[in-house]
Motif scaffolding. Structure first.
Motif, PDB file in Angstrom:
ATOM      1  N   MET A  41     -26.150 -38.502   1.659  1.00 57.44           N
ATOM      2  CA  MET A  41     -25.891 -38.937   0.486  1.00 57.44           C
ATOM      3  C   MET A  41     -26.438 -38.381  -0.668  1.00 57.44           C
ATOM      4  N   ASP A  42     -25.650 -37.828  -1.448  1.00 60.17           N
ATOM      5  CA  ASP A  42     -26.028 -37.284  -2.840  1.00 60.17           C
ATOM      6  C   ASP A  42     -26.464 -38.641  -3.787  1.00 60.17           C
ATOM      7  N   VAL A  43     -27.914 -38.620  -4.268  1.00 58.81           N
ATOM      8  CA  VAL A  43     -28.273 -39.669  -4.977  1.00 58.81           C
ATOM      9  C   VAL A  43     -28.825 -39.403  -6.178  1.00 58.81           C
ATOM     10  N   LYS A  44     -28.279 -39.959  -7.347  1.00 61.77           N
ATOM     11  CA  LYS A  44     -28.814 -39.639  -8.487  1.00 61.77           C
ATOM     12  C   LYS A  44     -29.767 -40.755  -8.793  1.00 61.77           C
ATOM     13  N   ILE A  45     -31.163 -40.487  -9.049  1.00 57.78           N
ATOM     14  CA  ILE A  45     -32.054 -41.729  -9.309  1.00 57.78           C
ATOM     15  C   ILE A  45     -32.476 -41.896 -10.721  1.00 57.78           C
ATOM     16  N   THR A  46     -32.132 -40.978 -11.708  1.00 51.55           N
ATOM     17  CA  THR A  46     -32.470 -41.143 -12.880  1.00 51.55           C
ATOM     18  C   THR A  46     -31.588 -40.180 -13.805  1.00 51.55           C
ATOM     19  N   ASN A  47     -31.339 -40.492 -14.997  1.00 48.10           N
ATOM     20  CA  ASN A  47     -30.745 -39.409 -15.948  1.00 48.10           C
ATOM     21  C   ASN A  47     -31.837 -39.053 -17.098  1.00 48.10           C
ATOM     22  N   CYS A  56     -25.333 -29.063 -18.397  1.00 50.62           N
ATOM     23  CA  CYS A  56     -25.587 -30.178 -17.590  1.00 50.62           C
ATOM     24  C   CYS A  56     -24.321 -31.075 -17.331  1.00 50.62           C
ATOM     25  N   HIS A  57     -23.820 -31.460 -16.038  1.00 49.96           N
ATOM     26  CA  HIS A  57     -22.851 -32.037 -15.889  1.00 49.96           C
ATOM     27  C   HIS A  57     -23.096 -33.488 -16.171  1.00 49.96           C
ATOM     28  N   GLU A  58     -24.383 -33.949 -15.886  1.00 49.25           N
ATOM     29  CA  GLU A  58     -24.922 -35.305 -15.705  1.00 49.25           C
ATOM     30  C   GLU A  58     -25.284 -35.610 -17.132  1.00 49.25           C
ATOM     31  N   MET A  59     -25.401 -34.816 -18.268  1.00 47.13           N
ATOM     32  CA  MET A  59     -25.801 -34.993 -19.487  1.00 47.13           C
ATOM     33  C   MET A  59     -27.158 -35.807 -19.547  1.00 47.13           C
ATOM     34  N   SER A  60     -28.003 -35.335 -18.858  1.00 43.85           N
ATOM     35  CA  SER A  60     -29.269 -35.934 -18.861  1.00 43.85           C
ATOM     36  C   SER A  60     -30.083 -35.530 -19.983  1.00 43.85           C
ATOM     37  N   THR A  61     -30.680 -36.422 -20.486  1.00 44.22           N
ATOM     38  CA  THR A  61     -31.764 -36.352 -21.821  1.00 44.22           C
ATOM     39  C   THR A  61     -32.994 -37.044 -21.660  1.00 44.22           C
ATOM     40  N   THR A  62     -33.705 -36.945 -22.580  1.00 47.97           N
ATOM     41  CA  THR A  62     -35.177 -37.735 -22.773  1.00 47.97           C
ATOM     42  C   THR A  62     -34.759 -39.228 -22.981  1.00 47.97           C
ATOM     43  N   ARG A  63     -33.399 -39.678 -23.314  1.00 51.20           N
ATOM     44  CA  ARG A  63     -32.936 -41.011 -23.666  1.00 51.20           C
ATOM     45  C   ARG A  63     -32.437 -41.513 -22.357  1.00 51.20           C
ATOM     46  N   GLY A  64     -32.374 -40.636 -21.244  1.00 51.35           N
ATOM     47  CA  GLY A  64     -31.769 -41.190 -20.080  1.00 51.35           C
ATOM     48  C   GLY A  64     -32.532 -42.161 -19.357  1.00 51.35           C
ATOM     49  N   ARG A  65     -31.627 -43.180 -18.584  1.00 45.77           N
ATOM     50  CA  ARG A  65     -32.381 -44.006 -17.918  1.00 45.77           C
ATOM     51  C   ARG A  65     -32.740 -43.931 -16.326  1.00 45.77           C
ATOM     52  N   HIS A  66     -33.774 -44.843 -16.041  1.00 44.00           N
ATOM     53  CA  HIS A  66     -33.935 -44.676 -14.401  1.00 44.00           C
ATOM     54  C   HIS A  66     -33.215 -45.545 -13.623  1.00 44.00           C
ATOM     55  N   GLY A  67     -32.932 -45.284 -12.438  1.00 49.51           N
ATOM     56  CA  GLY A  67     -32.097 -46.050 -11.538  1.00 49.51           C
ATOM     57  C   GLY A  67     -32.798 -47.138 -10.975  1.00 49.51           C
ATOM     58  N   ASN A  68     -32.238 -48.297 -10.564  1.00 47.58           N
ATOM     59  CA  ASN A  68     -33.180 -49.330  -9.859  1.00 47.58           C
ATOM     60  C   ASN A  68     -33.023 -48.879  -8.313  1.00 47.58           C
ATOM     61  N   LEU A  69     -34.201 -48.539  -7.872  1.00 48.35           N
ATOM     62  CA  LEU A  69     -34.493 -47.999  -6.566  1.00 48.35           C
ATOM     63  C   LEU A  69     -34.511 -49.181  -5.465  1.00 48.35           C
ATOM     64  N   GLU A  70     -34.702 -50.255  -5.950  1.00 48.48           N
ATOM     65  CA  GLU A  70     -34.734 -51.622  -4.913  1.00 48.48           C
ATOM     66  C   GLU A  70     -33.420 -51.843  -4.656  1.00 48.48           C
ATOM     67  N   ASN A  71     -32.352 -51.652  -5.558  1.00 44.26           N
ATOM     68  CA  ASN A  71     -30.968 -51.806  -5.453  1.00 44.26           C
ATOM     69  C   ASN A  71     -30.676 -50.905  -4.228  1.00 44.26           C
ATOM     70  N   LEU A  72     -31.233 -49.455  -4.755  1.00 42.72           N
ATOM     71  CA  LEU A  72     -30.655 -48.509  -3.787  1.00 42.72           C
ATOM     72  C   LEU A  72     -30.971 -48.442  -2.499  1.00 42.72           C
ATOM     73  N   LEU A  73     -32.306 -48.952  -2.123  1.00 41.37           N
ATOM     74  CA  LEU A  73     -32.811 -49.451  -0.732  1.00 41.37           C
ATOM     75  C   LEU A  73     -31.997 -50.254   0.038  1.00 41.37           C
ATOM     76  N   LYS A  74     -31.399 -51.461  -0.737  1.00 40.35           N
ATOM     77  CA  LYS A  74     -30.494 -52.221  -0.058  1.00 40.35           C
ATOM     78  C   LYS A  74     -29.321 -51.566   0.543  1.00 40.35           C
ATOM     79  N   ILE A  75     -28.945 -50.480  -0.070  1.00 41.80           N
ATOM     80  CA  ILE A  75     -27.601 -49.994   0.184  1.00 41.80           C
ATOM     81  C   ILE A  75     -27.985 -49.001   1.470  1.00 41.80           C
TER      82      ILE A  75
END
Length: 278
Positions: A41-47, A56-75
């Motif tokens: 799995m290719d997993v993006k955990i933050t922008n 940058c195809h993800e358009m990441s910036t200093t305003r980018g949000r972090h992902g919820n890793l608890e939800n990711l762990l459930k998956i």
């Protein structure tokens, strides 16, 4: 020559997967492959990222949000032992729950690899060595966003599991000559992603760089350890260099056949990061 050690061997549908400690993966099946789970799995955990790369195809910036890793762990908690997670961003080192997430994945016997821009490595060498030595990450991808000095990578442990990531369209093919003089000899060539900021970055120069890759990549085959994502395989027409037998041995499958992409920031999934359908 260093011998490979088997990390995991597991059954995924009718596919037998063997994963070795140098990153080698062997998939075996009879007839048609019918996996029940993705092998990787290719997993993006933050922008979040402070580099603001213009392509940058993800358009990441200093305003980018972090992902919820608890939800990711459930998956990922029901994946077979030995399944690989390719962790990226944004800058994954910026996520406050990164170590917690990696430890939980280790408890689940998942194999975590991570991709970091080479500009972020200099201030994070101690952390990366800690993650490598404790086997919280096995493979380290190093994205080269320009032709900067790569000498600081000499302080990273277990260089045999470091892979340079270069983009055919951003990096000139001459970057391979520079890499060949380095201790690290593994390279993943990525296709140019004309999405996100990659749309505005695209110009005649990008096309010229891609053409140069198309014309000259043959001269590096066999001289350096090269691998290709499916986009670069298509753009550079890599199939032309292989016999049908060798292609069947080396080709790891189309996007979505054994792999998938998860964006934990936007709570989306797809067959790949370039897919229009999410």
């Amino acid at each position: 020559m260093r011998l490979m050690n088997l990390l995991y061997k597991y059954q995924n549908g009718n596919v037998t997967v063997s994963l070795f400690d140098d990153g080698t993966k062997i998939q075996e099946w009879d007839g048609r492959a019918l996996p029940e789970y993705p092998n990787s799995m290719d997993v993006k955990i933050t922008n979040y990222c402070d580099l603001n790369c213009s392509f940058c195809h993800e358009m990441s910036t200093t305003r980018g949000r972090h992902g919820n890793l608890e939800n990711l762990l459930k998956i990922v908690s029901n994946l077979p032992k030995g399944t690989e997670l390719a962790i990226g961003g944004g800058n994954p080192l910026s996520h406050p729950d990164l170590i917690y997430f990696l430890k939980k994945c280790s408890d689940l016997n998942l194999v975590c690899n991570m991709t970091v821009n080479h500009k972020h490595i200099l201030g994070s060498i101690d952390l990366l060595n800690e993650l490598i030595d404790s086997k919280l990450i096995y493979g380290l991808g190093v994205s080269i966003s320009d032709d900067s000095n790569l000498n600081h990578l000499s302080d990273i442990n277990n260089k045999s599991n470091i892979v340079f990531h270069v983009i055919a369209g951003v990096n000139n093919i001459s970057i391979l000559d520079k890499i060949m003089k380095n201790d690290i000899k593994k390279v993943l060539i990525l296709g140019y992603k004309e999405i996100g900021r990659g749309i505005g970055y695209y110009n005649e120069s990008v096309e010229e760089i891609k053409d140069k890759w198309f014309e000259e990549i043959r001269y590096y085959l066999g001289k350096i350890h090269l691998s290709f994502d499916n986009l670069s395989i298509k753009q550079l027409k890599i199939r032309r260099f292989f016999t049908e037998k060798d292609w069947n041995n080396f080709y790891m499958g189309s996007d979505g056949e054994f792999t998938m992409y998860i964006d934990s920031v936007n709570n989306e999934f797809s067959v790949s990061s370039t897919s229009r359908e999410k």
